[in-house]
Design a protein around this motif. Sequence first.
Motif, PDB file in Angstrom:
ATOM      1  N   UNK A 122      -4.955   5.142 -20.352  1.00 14.02           N
ATOM      2  CA  UNK A 122      -4.323   4.139 -19.194  1.00 14.02           C
ATOM      3  C   UNK A 122      -2.795   4.554 -19.807  1.00 14.02           C
ATOM      4  N   UNK A 123      -2.443   4.762 -20.757  1.00 12.63           N
ATOM      5  CA  UNK A 123      -1.041   5.049 -21.051  1.00 12.63           C
ATOM      6  C   UNK A 123      -0.587   6.301 -20.406  1.00 12.63           C
ATOM      7  N   UNK A 124      -1.228   7.099 -19.876  1.00 12.60           N
ATOM      8  CA  UNK A 124      -1.079   8.537 -19.394  1.00 12.60           C
ATOM      9  C   UNK A 124      -0.642   8.155 -17.825  1.00 12.60           C
ATOM     10  N   UNK A 125      -1.071   6.980 -17.372  1.00 11.69           N
ATOM     11  CA  UNK A 125      -1.161   6.876 -15.958  1.00 11.69           C
ATOM     12  C   UNK A 125      -0.028   5.916 -15.517  1.00 11.69           C
ATOM     13  N   UNK A 126       0.716   6.241 -14.576  1.00 11.23           N
ATOM     14  CA  UNK A 126       1.885   5.016 -14.263  1.00 11.23           C
ATOM     15  C   UNK A 126       1.897   5.283 -12.880  1.00 11.23           C
ATOM     16  N   UNK A 127       2.202   3.866 -12.177  1.00 10.20           N
ATOM     17  CA  UNK A 127       2.685   3.639 -10.859  1.00 10.20           C
ATOM     18  C   UNK A 127       3.518   2.295 -11.004  1.00 10.20           C
ATOM     19  N   UNK A 128       4.391   2.383  -9.847  1.00 19.43           N
ATOM     20  CA  UNK A 128       5.269   1.157  -9.565  1.00 19.43           C
ATOM     21  C   UNK A 128       4.556  -0.182  -9.776  1.00 19.43           C
ATOM     22  N   UNK A 170      -2.087  11.011  -4.408  1.00 19.71           N
ATOM     23  CA  UNK A 170      -3.082   9.801  -4.465  1.00 19.71           C
ATOM     24  C   UNK A 170      -2.187   8.795  -4.264  1.00 19.71           C
ATOM     25  N   UNK A 171      -2.390   7.933  -3.537  1.00 19.99           N
ATOM     26  CA  UNK A 171      -1.613   6.488  -3.469  1.00 19.99           C
ATOM     27  C   UNK A 171      -2.561   5.371  -3.407  1.00 19.99           C
ATOM     28  N   UNK A 172      -2.021   4.366  -3.551  1.00 16.42           N
ATOM     29  CA  UNK A 172      -2.889   3.218  -3.752  1.00 16.42           C
ATOM     30  C   UNK A 172      -3.336   2.586  -2.134  1.00 16.42           C
ATOM     31  N   UNK A 173      -4.492   2.171  -2.067  1.00 18.63           N
ATOM     32  CA  UNK A 173      -4.907   1.554  -0.751  1.00 18.63           C
ATOM     33  C   UNK A 173      -5.494   0.246  -0.744  1.00 18.63           C
ATOM     34  N   UNK A 174      -5.152  -0.583  -2.161  1.00 23.14           N
ATOM     35  CA  UNK A 174      -6.199  -1.791  -2.339  1.00 23.14           C
ATOM     36  C   UNK A 174      -5.510  -2.373  -3.715  1.00 23.14           C
ATOM     37  N   UNK A 175      -5.650  -3.342  -3.730  1.00 28.82           N
ATOM     38  CA  UNK A 175      -5.184  -4.099  -5.250  1.00 28.82           C
ATOM     39  C   UNK A 175      -5.573  -3.690  -6.635  1.00 28.82           C
ATOM     40  N   UNK A 176      -6.964  -3.325  -6.554  1.00 29.28           N
ATOM     41  CA  UNK A 176      -7.564  -2.883  -7.950  1.00 29.28           C
ATOM     42  C   UNK A 176      -7.489  -1.166  -7.241  1.00 29.28           C
ATOM     43  N   UNK A 207       0.795  -1.202  -0.049  1.00 27.87           N
ATOM     44  CA  UNK A 207       0.087   0.044  -0.014  1.00 27.87           C
ATOM     45  C   UNK A 207       0.736   1.131  -0.079  1.00 27.87           C
ATOM     46  N   UNK A 208       0.363   2.382  -0.403  1.00 25.97           N
ATOM     47  CA  UNK A 208       1.006   3.647  -0.104  1.00 25.97           C
ATOM     48  C   UNK A 208       1.989   3.901  -1.518  1.00 25.97           C
ATOM     49  N   UNK A 209       1.461   3.067  -2.731  1.00 26.58           N
ATOM     50  CA  UNK A 209       2.635   3.546  -4.107  1.00 26.58           C
ATOM     51  C   UNK A 209       1.688   4.701  -4.527  1.00 26.58           C
ATOM     52  N   UNK A 210       2.617   5.944  -4.833  1.00 30.44           N
ATOM     53  CA  UNK A 210       2.288   6.890  -5.549  1.00 30.44           C
ATOM     54  C   UNK A 210       1.590   6.666  -6.980  1.00 30.44           C
ATOM     55  N   UNK A 211       0.507   7.472  -7.296  1.00 27.90           N
ATOM     56  CA  UNK A 211      -0.041   7.224  -8.561  1.00 27.90           C
ATOM     57  C   UNK A 211       0.023   8.459  -9.278  1.00 27.90           C
ATOM     58  N   UNK A 212       0.628   8.439 -10.583  1.00 29.08           N
ATOM     59  CA  UNK A 212       0.758   9.855 -11.214  1.00 29.08           C
ATOM     60  C   UNK A 212       0.035   9.609 -12.780  1.00 29.08           C
ATOM     61  N   UNK A 213      -0.342  10.847 -13.249  1.00 26.02           N
ATOM     62  CA  UNK A 213      -0.751  11.068 -14.386  1.00 26.02           C
ATOM     63  C   UNK A 213      -2.400  11.080 -14.568  1.00 26.02           C
TER      64      UNK A 213
END
Length: 435
Positions: free
Chosen positions: A414-420, A386-392, A356-362
């Motif tokens: 989708x191609x504009x969005x990225x996260x680890x 904005x970070x992730x808090x779940x799997x989806x 959890x806590x992966x930053x989301x960009x784009x």
Amino acid sequence: MAMKGKRILIVGSGGREHALAWALARSPEVETVYVAPGNAGTRWPARSDRASAVPVPIPAEDIKGLIAFARERAIDLTVVGPEAPLALGMVDAFRAAGLRIFGPTQAAARLESSKAFAKELMRRCGIPTADFAVFHDLDAARSYVRRHSSPLVVKASGLAGGKGTFVCETVQEAEEALRLLIEERVFGEAGETVVIEERLEGRELSLLALTDGQTVRPLLPARDHKRLRDGDQGPNTGGMGAYAPVPDISGEEIEAMARIILQPAVEALARQGAPFTGVLYAGLMLTAHGPFVLEFNARLGDPEAQAILPLLESDLLEALEACLDRRLEEAPLRWRSGSCVTVVLAVPGYPGPVPKGIPIFGLEEAEAMEDVWVFHAGTADANGQVVNAGGRVLAVSAWGADLAAAAGRAYAAVSRIHFEGMHFRCDIGRARPFR
Ligand code: AMP
Ligand code: GLY
């Protein structure tokens, strides 16, 4: 004449609830949409063209807390997104408190919360579904499995977050599934009762309908993609993407399915004194012998809702209110032409445990595209990031004049969005994987 704008409370925190918030905020009657508990996407200030959305830090299953909130804020209508609060009797409790709420009662929601109940109802009403038997006892279930040479599916009868179904190739696999459910109790009480059914072959279809307990009005048909990887490979998930409408199904076929599947189920529940008001969702297998019901759900699908709701042209609030007032027959239900494709973006590990806590960009770049909706699922706000808090994490939806155009636009967003570790299927709404 100025009228007081309506206050809506949506219960849940996923992509489906973000899509519901978006769709209800479009209603000219709505002033504020509260989402409990919501996510990083269900927070936006009022603009001239739509209502504002406000996350509320109350868990979706805290019925008492939500009743207190609904009273305190003079909520005009509560809409329940997920199945768990329905199975806990949230609708019954709100009604008893004199509050208006959209969704089935606990008794009607058994169509989803007990697969044994649903299968027995289908058998009694002649609704096409795979042949089955219900067991509580491991030895009896094992000997049934051993007597059957055809492939079987073993299911936990209760709610298991979409993970309680084992599609088995061999007797050994079926026995192992039974052991996990009944002996190991991997889904606790939900697996105390098991349904064993014949395995069916075909393409799947999600047929969702509004119902006021009497009238049934199908929504556009949708197709979910439950497996993790392209080409329907990998483990089952909550859903990796969806599209609507489904081009291989005609309007006449939808009407026929509503008549032979949804209508008899709604009538049977009404006869039993448990009328179903809400969204009735039939998960269907289109077999060589016609459509068969795999399961019923008592709510909108996730991610089907994110593909269906952007196509709804008429006012969703008006349709929900018509269900509650038992006048669904007269409610307008108009759809935009074209298609909508929804691609789910997940983090590594999903459908198992995830970081959890992966930053989301784009996000802004994707949202800036016309006819694109970035619905948040497992997200949270960490000091403005904005970070992730779940799997989806996100469900990216896009409209197009046809399925191919919608898919093209969704994947461009989708191609504009990225996260680890971002993972998504490349074949949603596409005949062949794209990349
Ligand atoms: P359910 O939990 O009943 O929705 O099942 C989850 C998934 O398992 C479905 O979407 C199907 O892909 C598969 N499945 C369920 N029941 C059957 C069946 N009787 N035959 C074949 N596949 C099934
Ligand atoms: N997309 C499957 C479900 O909502 O149950």
